[in-house]
Design an enzyme around this catalytic site. Structure first.
Site, PDB file in Angstrom:
ATOM      1  N   GLY A  22      17.251  20.646  12.075  1.00 10.20           N
ATOM      2  CA  GLY A  22      16.649  19.456  11.824  1.00 10.20           C
ATOM      3  C   GLY A  22      16.663  18.476  11.074  1.00 10.20           C
ATOM      4  N   CYS A  23      16.801  17.081  11.041  1.00  9.82           N
ATOM      5  CA  CYS A  23      17.321  16.346  10.686  1.00  9.82           C
ATOM      6  C   CYS A  23      17.270  16.747   9.225  1.00  9.82           C
ATOM      7  CB  CYS A  23      16.699  14.136  10.828  1.00  9.82           C
ATOM      8  SG  CYS A  23      15.860  14.552  11.645  1.00  9.82           S
ATOM      9  N   HIS A  24      15.586  16.587   8.653  1.00  8.17           N
ATOM     10  CA  HIS A  24      15.500  16.668   7.669  1.00  8.17           C
ATOM     11  C   HIS A  24      15.810  17.588   7.008  1.00  8.17           C
ATOM     12  CE1 HIS A  24      12.635  13.063   7.007  1.00  8.17           C
ATOM     13  NE2 HIS A  24      11.964  13.625   7.909  1.00  8.17           N
TER      14      HIS A  24
END
Length: 350
Positions: free
Chosen positions: A153-155
């Site tokens: 995921g990006c986070h």
């Protein structure tokens, strides 16, 4: 000279699908052979994303219409919860296929954790066992040997890169990590949602998924592994009114007499020579605008006023290094291409 490979992008009508097209059009070793969409099947890519007007691309089709015999690698840019069955079917049709999955369906190695965070049992446990977690800088060896890579995921990418090396070196306390991670609007996807209307989000900032955001599970998994014991970070995501980018501020408590300068030295040593990770000089603060549109990450370390604390700052573009750019980087490893191929573009500033 490396022969080009033929790739398919499943879910090309979303933001991450369009970003994959943008990057792969410039990739010297790739041909885009198939693009799929659900509701938009039959349309031209330029009808869905006008920035591709005048560029020859395959028309959008359904997944069932893709001729896998002509495909070497598939990018799955499909919604969470739909990819496990799709990828199992792809491998049943062509076992030699390589897949980079941009959904969350294969990110968590523990099936119990997956069920807890996603609300249903994992449907493809055998495939989960062979999936490699795709943070390239920290997992190159496993990725290079995999036929299935779970793009993180990006986070989670934004926080894993600065925190994991410090946990491995036991420089910070595993249970005293506080992360505030602000993301742009494209992280919410392209589907029409009332709460994402301009008048609903402009001129303000708000937290969401507080205490229960699903990327927390990826942080638990990778932080536990690095610390060699359970590590429980506090993670709060914020939605801010910009199109692209993630900006994480991470407060950590120092362990074993470590100093903020030592944290900086560890990160600088870990990422020395990395093409996409830049550790700024000690005390310098990165800005999200300086990585926009690139596959780059900028990390900063600042001493807090308390002698036992430090602040880590990490920023990347959620659509490139946080999604499609990292997916292309993973493909480059799997296919033995130069890791920077197709990803050389610099940030767009101003």
């Amino acid at each position: 000279m490396t022969d080009p490979i033929d790739v398919a992008i499943l879910g090309a009508s979303g933001y991450t699908g369009a970003e994959l097209v943008r990057l792969l059009l410039r990739h010297p070793h790739v041909r885009i052979a198939a693009l799929t969409a659900d509701r938009k099947a039959g349309q031209a890519m330029a009808d869905v994303f006008p920035q591709f007007s005048g560029i020859e691309l395959p028309r959008l089709t359904t997944i069932a219409e893709v001729d896998l015999d002509a495909i070497d690698l598939v990018f799955c840019a499909l919604p969470h919860g739909t990819t496990q069955g799709v990828i199992a079917d792809l491998f049943a049709r062509k076992p030699s296929l390589k897949v980079v999955d941009l959904s969350a369906d294969f990110r968590l190695a523990d099936p119990a954790a997956y069920e807890t965070w996603y609300g249903h049992p994992h449907q493809q446990l055998a495939l989960q066992e062979e999936a490699a977690f795709g943070v390239v800088e920290l997992n190159r060896e496993a990725i290079a040997k995999a036929r299935l890579v779970a793009n993180p995921g990006c986070h989670s990418t934004t926080s894993i890169l600065p925190v994991v090396p410090l946990l491995k070196d036991k420089l910070i306390h595993p249970d005293q990590i506080v992360i505030t991670s602000a993301t742009g609007m494209s992280g919410a996807g392209r589907a029409a949602k009332e709460e994402m209307l301009f008048s609903e989000v402009s001129e303000g900032v708000h937290a969401y998924g507080v205490g229960k955001h699903r990327h927390t599970a990826e942080l638990d998994q990778e932080f536990d592994k690095a610390a060699g014991r359970p590590a429980r970070a506090t993670f709060t995501p914020l939605l801010i009114p910009m199109n692209r980018g993630i900006y994480a501020t991470i407060t950590v408590t120092l362990e074993g007499g470590a100093t903020a300068e030592q944290l900086h030295e560890t990160l600088a040593r870990t990422y020395a020579g990395e093409p996409f990770v830049t550790v700024l000089p000690f005390g310098k603060v990165p800005q999200s605008r300086h990585v926009r549109g690139s596959n780059g990450v900028q990390l900063g370390v600042v001493a807090d006023r308390g002698p036992d604390r430090a602040v880590l700052i990490s920023t990347l573009d959620n659509l490139t290094k946080g999604a499609s750019g990292q997916a292309v980087q993973n493909m480059n490893l799997i296919c033995r291409f130069p890791e920077t191929s197709g990803l050389e573009q610099l940030a767009i500033f101003p």
